[in-house]
Design an enzyme around this catalytic site. Sequence first.
Site, short mmCIF file in Angstrom:
data_model
loop_
_atom_site.label_atom_id
_atom_site.label_comp_id
_atom_site.label_asym_id
_atom_site.label_seq_id
_atom_site.Cartn_x
_atom_site.Cartn_y
_atom_site.Cartn_z
N SER A 151 8.53 15.00 5.07
CA SER A 151 8.37 14.92 3.64
C SER A 151 7.67 16.14 3.23
CB SER A 151 7.67 13.69 3.15
OG SER A 151 6.63 13.56 4.01
N ASP B 157 -1.13 8.62 -3.76
CA ASP B 157 -1.17 7.85 -2.80
C ASP B 157 -2.26 7.75 -1.55
OD1 ASP B 157 -0.18 9.71 -1.21
OD2 ASP B 157 1.56 8.94 -1.05
N HIS C 248 0.11 11.54 1.30
CA HIS C 248 0.72 12.96 0.78
C HIS C 248 0.09 14.05 0.19
CE1 HIS C 248 3.90 10.04 1.56
NE2 HIS C 248 4.75 11.06 2.06
#
Length: 267
Positions: A74, A237, A240
């Site tokens: 990601s 979050d 990330h």
Amino acid sequence: MSERGIGAEFALRLGKAAAVSLVAGTIGGAAVLAGQAVAARNRSYAQPELGLALRATVGRADAPPLRLVLLGDSSALGVGVERFEETVGGQLAHLLAEGPTGRRVHLSSVGVSGSRSTDLATQVARALLGEHPDVAVILIGANDATALRRPVEAAAYLGSAVRRMREARVEVVVGTCPDLGAVRAVSPPLRQVIGWSGRRVARAQTAAVLDAGGTVVDLGTETGPVFRADAGTFCYDGFHPSADGYRVWAHALLPAVAAAAAVASRH
């Protein structure tokens, strides 16, 4: 980093880690770790922004061209931010376009959120379709670490990917597993477990990449202290990177990527 890596399998693997008491030597300590793993699984994590450009061109039209591709998890997509300019790839492209050499960067990403090193073979094949890139940046390892995979095994897949890219005359820069001990999404002592796992993965990655002819940027060592000190380097979050976090990574990667671009221009 990715939401899948800290999802169901993450909780399962860390539950096993709790059972063998990697950090705590007591039943009570293992229960704490298991409970934290469940809590980590149930958190809400950032998802890939479908509107983010996977291909973009940055820089003056008359500047020397540079084909740059990102591979990995990601991180290579910019999960955690909403605009292309905030992703690590977008920030790298702007830094290269605005730097002393002033490149016109043709940026693409074949990264897939949730990827581990075993997934790189498919990404390499996609990256080498058509006109080959000049430089590849690989960001991988967090999901290998959170799944508690054997570091040498994960690193072997990474080394194979680097070797294939180098055989295609692509310069390769690898950002190793970041400092997972800095994440806010997980509380101690579980945070120490994944931090320990991440350091093991990063060490194995370094050896494999150098052996395959790539260049290594130790993201954990170079940027970990910043992420530990500044919660703003993470998105909402706590796992990330935020735009600021990706900027820290981009600046850490820039010298190696610029050097690789200079070598590629002499091919």
